[in-house]
Enzyme design. Structure first.
Site, PDB file in Angstrom:
ATOM      1  N   LYS A 206       0.860  -1.185   0.000  1.00 14.28           N
ATOM      2  CA  LYS A 206       0.000   0.000   0.000  1.00 14.28           C
ATOM      3  C   LYS A 206       0.894   1.232   0.000  1.00 14.28           C
ATOM      4  O   LYS A 206       1.683   1.450   0.923  1.00 14.28           O
ATOM      5  CB  LYS A 206      -0.924   0.013   1.219  1.00 14.28           C
ATOM      6  CG  LYS A 206      -1.880   1.202   1.237  1.00 14.28           C
ATOM      7  CD  LYS A 206      -2.801   1.133   2.435  1.00 14.28           C
ATOM      8  CE  LYS A 206      -3.775   2.303   2.468  1.00 14.28           C
ATOM      9  NZ  LYS A 206      -4.665   2.261   3.643  1.00 14.28           N
ATOM     10  N   LYS A 261      -2.192  -1.540  -3.726  1.00 17.50           N
ATOM     11  CA  LYS A 261      -3.020  -0.343  -3.690  1.00 17.50           C
ATOM     12  C   LYS A 261      -2.130   0.888  -3.758  1.00 17.50           C
ATOM     13  O   LYS A 261      -1.162   0.962  -2.988  1.00 17.50           O
ATOM     14  CB  LYS A 261      -3.857  -0.327  -2.407  1.00 17.50           C
ATOM     15  CG  LYS A 261      -4.789   0.874  -2.268  1.00 17.50           C
ATOM     16  CD  LYS A 261      -5.557   0.831  -0.959  1.00 17.50           C
ATOM     17  CE  LYS A 261      -6.486   2.048  -0.833  1.00 17.50           C
ATOM     18  NZ  LYS A 261      -7.215   2.058   0.433  1.00 17.50           N
TER      19      LYS A 261
END
Length: 338
Positions: A206, A261
């Protein structure tokens, strides 16, 4: 990782004519290398107390739903064949605190929504995000001590948050906080409490991205975070090898699935993760990606349906097994009508 080099023995034009295989619709379908289907979709939805649903200006077409509306949306998702939905709360500001204590409330917004959705559906997975930012008055994913996001004390909070979500009926715990060691701590706690069947999809790579802005509007954390940033725990957008190390650690700690992400700016990471580990790999097509495509379509610059489908097909081509996307319901409806 595959080099994807072409064999040197291909005959040259005019013997070789690649357009032969593109000439007809049936031929294009017959030789398609990647396909997007409803089984590839996870639909993120936002819940709030109400009254009524509320539009999110920075995400046209997306609303914050009441618990009752979320249950109705889940019924539609199940009818459309979407395998799983992901829940994100817009917590009442009055319930936010320095330590994010509302995350541990077994009757908080997310847990109430999970129970309502499970009562309304029979064969729909529910994914719950585990992080403190929707609940903290400062907007960070972890606890703050002396102006520092502290890792190990945060783990204790995340473990308790995961447990109350599992008790409510959550199927997939998705730690998104990027604290070191959180997957192992959550896995151990779930197993000890008898939730061996609950899956973990780790936000393994992320990034500290500028594409999260509309999401923070949606959950109401933008004002709390203010001019702060999350670069001490989320990843540097310039790093790729580090993503592989993070994924390897999460797998070693017990992750069943991993996520990258954001999505579209990090397709190379998706590919590298899938090639390196072979574990079910997902991408999150985040709020900023949705907003820019939808905003351009509203101005007539892009065909919304076509760019949505094409962008998701790109994730499949990059090796993803599925995608969290705000386009999920629209895509699924289109498949149903085809």
């Amino acid at each position: 990782m595959s080099t994807d080099r072409l064999p040197p023995s291909f005959p040259a034009f005019p013997v070789s004519r690649p357009r032969r295989l593109r000439r007809s619709d049936w031929t294009r379908r017959l030789v398609a290398e990647n396909r997007l289907g409803v089984d590839d979709l996870i639909w993120p939805i936002f819940v709030h107390e109400g009254p009524g649903n509320a539009a999110i200006p920075s995400m046209p077409g997306v609303e914050r739903l009441t618990v009752e509306a979320a249950a109705e949306a889940a019924r539609e998702a199940e009818a459309l064949g979407i395998p799983c939905i992901a829940l994100f709360p817009a917590t009442n500001p009055k319930l936010k605190s320095e330590d994010g204590r509302e995350a541990l409330n077994p009757n908080n917004l997310v847990c109430s929504a999970v129970r309502a959705i499970k009562a309304a559906t029979k064969n729909l997975g529910v994914l719950c995000d585990v992080a403190l930012d929707p609940y903290t008055s400062h907007g960070h994913d972890g606890l703050i001590v002396d102006d520092e996001i502290v890792n190990d004390p945060t783990l204790e909070m995340l473990v308790q948050q995961a447990l109350v979500q599992a008790q409510a009926g959550c199927d997939i715990i998705a730690p998104s906080d990027m604290m070191d060691g959180r997957v192992g701590a959550i896995r151990a706690a779930l197993d000890k409490a008898g939730f061996q069947h609950v899956q973990i999809m780790a936000y393994a790579a992320k990034y500290a991205s500028a594409f999260y802005g509309p999401f923070r509007d949606a959950v109401g954390s933008a004002a709390n975070l203010g001019r702060g940033d999350k670069r001490t725990y989320q990843m540097n957008p310039g790093n790729g090898d580090e993503a592989l190390r993070e994924v390897a650690l999460d797998i070693a700690e017990g992750a069943d699935m991993v996520m990258v992400k954001p999505g579209m700016p990090y397709l190379d990471i998706c590919w590298r993760v899938k090639q390196a580990f072979g574990l079910p790999t997902f991408a999150y097509q985040v709020s900023g990606e949705y907003a820019m495509l939808t905003g351009a379509a509203e101005r007539g610059w892009l065909d919304r349906a076509r760019v949505a489908h094409e962008s998701l097909l790109g994730f499949k081509r990059a090796g993803c097994d599925g995608v969290l996307t705000y386009f999920a319901r629209d895509i699924a409806r289109a498949f149903k009508q085809a």
